[in-house]
Design a protein around this motif. Structure first.
Motif, PDB file in Angstrom:
ATOM      1  N   LEU A 166       0.537  -0.980  -0.213  1.00 24.01           N
ATOM      2  CA  LEU A 166      -0.168   0.035  -0.387  1.00 24.01           C
ATOM      3  C   LEU A 166       1.067   1.391  -0.329  1.00 24.01           C
ATOM      4  CD1 LEU A 166      -2.932  -1.071   2.518  1.00 24.01           C
ATOM      5  CD2 LEU A 166      -3.113  -0.866   0.078  1.00 24.01           C
ATOM      6  N   GLY A 167       2.165   1.176  -0.234  1.00 20.06           N
ATOM      7  CA  GLY A 167       2.936   2.180  -0.453  1.00 20.06           C
ATOM      8  C   GLY A 167       3.453   2.922   0.849  1.00 20.06           C
ATOM      9  N   ALA A 168       3.396   3.013   2.408  1.00 17.92           N
ATOM     10  CA  ALA A 168       3.287   3.063   4.004  1.00 17.92           C
ATOM     11  C   ALA A 168       4.867   2.173   4.123  1.00 17.92           C
ATOM     12  CB  ALA A 168       3.097   3.562   4.335  1.00 17.92           C
ATOM     13  N   ASP A 179     -10.769   4.812   3.855  1.00 19.94           N
ATOM     14  CA  ASP A 179      -9.811   5.838   3.306  1.00 19.94           C
ATOM     15  C   ASP A 179      -8.332   5.749   3.921  1.00 19.94           C
ATOM     16  OD1 ASP A 179     -11.347   6.130   0.896  1.00 19.94           O
ATOM     17  OD2 ASP A 179     -12.630   7.589   1.729  1.00 19.94           O
ATOM     18  N   ASP A 180      -8.313   5.474   4.867  1.00 19.49           N
ATOM     19  CA  ASP A 180      -7.765   6.332   5.821  1.00 19.49           C
ATOM     20  C   ASP A 180      -6.388   5.402   6.092  1.00 19.49           C
ATOM     21  OD1 ASP A 180      -8.960   8.542   6.444  1.00 19.49           O
ATOM     22  OD2 ASP A 180      -9.510   7.770   7.811  1.00 19.49           O
ATOM     23  N   TYR A 181      -4.838   5.774   6.221  1.00 15.79           N
ATOM     24  CA  TYR A 181      -3.912   4.766   6.578  1.00 15.79           C
ATOM     25  C   TYR A 181      -4.110   4.952   7.906  1.00 15.79           C
ATOM     26  CZ  TYR A 181      -2.584   3.697   1.543  1.00 15.79           C
ATOM     27  OH  TYR A 181      -1.726   3.282   0.473  1.00 15.79           O
ATOM     28  N   TYR A 182      -3.081   3.905   8.845  1.00 19.64           N
ATOM     29  CA  TYR A 182      -2.862   3.504  10.005  1.00 19.64           C
ATOM     30  C   TYR A 182      -1.473   3.343  10.111  1.00 19.64           C
ATOM     31  CZ  TYR A 182      -7.533   5.582  10.947  1.00 19.64           C
ATOM     32  OH  TYR A 182      -8.989   6.176  11.191  1.00 19.64           O
ATOM     33  N   GLU A 183      -0.471   3.319  10.297  1.00 12.71           N
ATOM     34  CA  GLU A 183       0.913   3.202   9.995  1.00 12.71           C
ATOM     35  C   GLU A 183       1.389   3.257  11.266  1.00 12.71           C
ATOM     36  OE1 GLU A 183       1.306   5.539   6.333  1.00 12.71           O
ATOM     37  OE2 GLU A 183       2.022   6.442   7.964  1.00 12.71           O
ATOM     38  N   CYS A 184       2.840   2.108  11.647  1.00 10.63           N
ATOM     39  CA  CYS A 184       3.918   2.097  12.944  1.00 10.63           C
ATOM     40  C   CYS A 184       2.738   1.431  13.637  1.00 10.63           C
ATOM     41  CB  CYS A 184       4.598   3.927  13.297  1.00 10.63           C
ATOM     42  SG  CYS A 184       4.289   4.571  12.488  1.00 10.63           S
ATOM     43  N   GLY A 206      -3.548  12.727  10.005  1.00  9.13           N
ATOM     44  CA  GLY A 206      -1.804  13.848   9.838  1.00  9.13           C
ATOM     45  C   GLY A 206      -2.090  14.637   9.108  1.00  9.13           C
ATOM     46  N   ARG A 207      -1.127  16.002   8.939  1.00  9.60           N
ATOM     47  CA  ARG A 207      -1.740  16.832   7.822  1.00  9.60           C
ATOM     48  C   ARG A 207      -1.326  15.681   6.710  1.00  9.60           C
ATOM     49  NH1 ARG A 207       3.592  21.254   7.520  1.00  9.60           N
ATOM     50  NH2 ARG A 207       2.762  22.106   5.457  1.00  9.60           N
ATOM     51  N   TRP A 208      -0.527  15.186   6.229  1.00 11.30           N
ATOM     52  CA  TRP A 208      -0.547  14.062   5.193  1.00 11.30           C
ATOM     53  C   TRP A 208      -1.773  13.153   4.738  1.00 11.30           C
ATOM     54  CZ3 TRP A 208       3.802  16.081   8.609  1.00 11.30           C
ATOM     55  CH2 TRP A 208       4.181  17.159   7.971  1.00 11.30           C
ATOM     56  N   GLY A 209      -2.773  12.788   5.823  1.00 12.16           N
ATOM     57  CA  GLY A 209      -3.774  12.395   5.379  1.00 12.16           C
ATOM     58  C   GLY A 209      -3.281  10.524   6.190  1.00 12.16           C
ATOM     59  N   SER A 210      -2.270  10.554   6.081  1.00 11.81           N
ATOM     60  CA  SER A 210      -2.298   9.187   7.381  1.00 11.81           C
ATOM     61  C   SER A 210      -1.942   9.784   8.992  1.00 11.81           C
ATOM     62  CB  SER A 210      -0.885   8.732   7.083  1.00 11.81           C
ATOM     63  OG  SER A 210      -0.164   8.874   6.784  1.00 11.81           O
ATOM     64  N   LEU A 211      -1.985   8.484   9.666  1.00  7.29           N
ATOM     65  CA  LEU A 211      -2.130   8.891  11.221  1.00  7.29           C
ATOM     66  C   LEU A 211      -0.542   7.383  11.788  1.00  7.29           C
ATOM     67  CD1 LEU A 211      -3.014  10.039  13.504  1.00  7.29           C
ATOM     68  CD2 LEU A 211      -4.115   8.709  13.793  1.00  7.29           C
ATOM     69  N   PRO A 212       0.593   7.185  12.398  1.00 11.14           N
ATOM     70  CA  PRO A 212       1.531   6.817  12.788  1.00 11.14           C
ATOM     71  C   PRO A 212       0.766   6.399  13.967  1.00 11.14           C
ATOM     72  CG  PRO A 212       2.751   8.858  11.383  1.00 11.14           C
ATOM     73  CD  PRO A 212       1.510   8.904  11.309  1.00 11.14           C
ATOM     74  N   GLN A 216       5.181   9.185  16.522  1.00  7.69           N
ATOM     75  CA  GLN A 216       5.347  10.142  15.436  1.00  7.69           C
ATOM     76  C   GLN A 216       5.028  10.871  14.269  1.00  7.69           C
ATOM     77  OE1 GLN A 216       7.589   6.675  13.656  1.00  7.69           O
ATOM     78  NE2 GLN A 216       7.077   8.171  11.295  1.00  7.69           N
ATOM     79  N   VAL A 217       5.917  11.889  13.527  1.00  8.73           N
ATOM     80  CA  VAL A 217       5.051  12.752  12.384  1.00  8.73           C
ATOM     81  C   VAL A 217       5.328  12.543  10.711  1.00  8.73           C
ATOM     82  CG1 VAL A 217       4.469  15.409  11.596  1.00  8.73           C
ATOM     83  CG2 VAL A 217       5.018  15.041  13.962  1.00  8.73           C
ATOM     84  N   SER A 218       4.423  12.151  10.646  1.00 10.43           N
ATOM     85  CA  SER A 218       5.167  11.416   8.931  1.00 10.43           C
ATOM     86  C   SER A 218       5.896  10.194   9.002  1.00 10.43           C
ATOM     87  CB  SER A 218       4.955  12.223   8.537  1.00 10.43           C
ATOM     88  OG  SER A 218       4.964  12.809   6.960  1.00 10.43           O
ATOM     89  N   CYS A 219       6.830  10.807   8.226  1.00 12.43           N
ATOM     90  CA  CYS A 219       7.565   9.699   7.921  1.00 12.43           C
ATOM     91  C   CYS A 219       9.465  10.160   8.329  1.00 12.43           C
ATOM     92  CB  CYS A 219       8.072   9.319   6.795  1.00 12.43           C
ATOM     93  SG  CYS A 219       6.924   8.744   5.679  1.00 12.43           S
ATOM     94  N   GLU A 220       9.179  10.643  10.143  1.00 10.06           N
ATOM     95  CA  GLU A 220      10.108  11.216  10.707  1.00 10.06           C
ATOM     96  C   GLU A 220      10.679   9.931  11.621  1.00 10.06           C
ATOM     97  OE1 GLU A 220       9.036  14.325  13.180  1.00 10.06           O
ATOM     98  OE2 GLU A 220       9.606  15.655  11.673  1.00 10.06           O
ATOM     99  N   GLY A 221      11.945   9.651  11.474  1.00  9.03           N
ATOM    100  CA  GLY A 221      11.988   8.656  12.142  1.00  9.03           C
ATOM    101  C   GLY A 221      11.978   8.512  13.908  1.00  9.03           C
ATOM    102  N   PRO A 222      12.370   7.735  13.910  1.00  8.72           N
ATOM    103  CA  PRO A 222      12.153   7.706  15.953  1.00  8.72           C
ATOM    104  C   PRO A 222      12.603   8.570  16.817  1.00  8.72           C
ATOM    105  CG  PRO A 222      13.884   5.714  15.508  1.00  8.72           C
ATOM    106  CD  PRO A 222      13.230   6.151  14.485  1.00  8.72           C
ATOM    107  N   ARG A 223      13.960   9.297  16.166  1.00  4.66           N
ATOM    108  CA  ARG A 223      14.603  10.213  16.738  1.00  4.66           C
ATOM    109  C   ARG A 223      14.414  11.774  16.215  1.00  4.66           C
ATOM    110  NH1 ARG A 223      20.650  10.083  16.811  1.00  4.66           N
ATOM    111  NH2 ARG A 223      20.330   9.550  14.639  1.00  4.66           N
TER     112      ARG A 223
END
Length: 257
Positions: A166-168, A179-184, A206-212, A216-223
């Protein structure tokens, strides 16, 4: 006639082919009380306006280009799945044989030809999600809801289906719910998500339509953000320790710029 031909072809190909024909609910149409050619379907007045707007985007001789968005509109109106009568309605609107619409609806996995739950969970099981724990997420969902992959809960709330990428991948493991992505995800957070759905609570996207689901925010790493904290350097600036090692002009010539 098509059903008889398909059955004869499967019989010739042997038992393995017959098993494969039942691998996915898109494999064949089976009449149900709520899914027959004779079952009435029409767009609502509001969706008729939307359908005409969709078709207005295409030249009159290319109305068939509207098949996919019209099928999506019909599926959303009909609770997340497409009865055969809805596909026939789309065929009539765009002026093609119904088979042309069936071909599209059975090719794209975004279209469901069997009823699905209010919350349609598509679990990514492709390699990045798998190595990050998608099997544990799948087990947590199945154990908590009491269903197996491909099944719907008795109350009609949830359907679980395992799908391809699904490209995440950066935020694996993940699910798409409607319609929504739930990640991490973790087994704990996915159960919390399911319980929130049962209570009728919707997680804010989130701002980009998915929710880690780990904060975390978007694709930021754990730090968090660790690079470009002060913005990029001035245009065309080059580090002193690289000067003399790279000739931008030769690079441009090599690349054909």
């Amino acid at each position: 006639m098509l059903a008889r031909r398909g059955a004869a072809a499967l019989a010739r190909r042997g038992p393995r082919a017959r098993r494969l024909s039942n691998f996915h609910p898109l494999a064949q149409h089976v009449d149900r009380p709520d899914n027959k050619v004779e079952t009435p379907f029409d767009f609502t007045p509001e969706n008729h306006i939307r359908a005409e707007h969709i078709l207005g985007k295409y030249p009159a001789n290319y109305r068939a280009s509207g098949i996919i968005p019209l099928l999506d509109l019909a599926q959303r109106q009909h609770g997340g799945w497409l009865p055969v009568a809805a596909m026939d309605k789309v065929a009539a609107l765009v002026g093609v044989a119904p088979m042309r619409v069936y071909e599209v609806a059975t090719f794209y996995t975004m279209f469901n030809r069997e009823p699905v739950g209010k919350y349609f969970i598509q679990l990514c099981g492709t390699t990045p999600c798998m190595v990050c724990g998608s099997e544990a997420i799948k087990k947590a969902i199945e154990d908590h809801l009491g269903i197996q992959e491909g099944e719907t809960t008795k109350d009609g709330l949830f359907t679980l289906r395992e799908v391809e990428c699904l490209g995440a991948c950066a935020n694996a493991p993940m699910v798409q719910m409607n319609d929504d992505y739930y990640e991490c995800l973790t087994p704990k957070s996915v159960v919390e998500l399911l319980e929130a759905c049962k209570r009728g609570e919707k997680h804010e996207m989130g701002r980009w339509g998915s929710l880690p689901m780990n904060g975390q925010v978007s694709c930021e790493g754990p730090r968090g953000k660790t690079s470009l904290g002060n913005g990029p350097p001035a245009p065309y600036a080059m580090r002193e320790d690289l000067k003399g090692e790279v000739d931008p002009a030769s690079v441009k010539a090599h690349m054909g710029y």
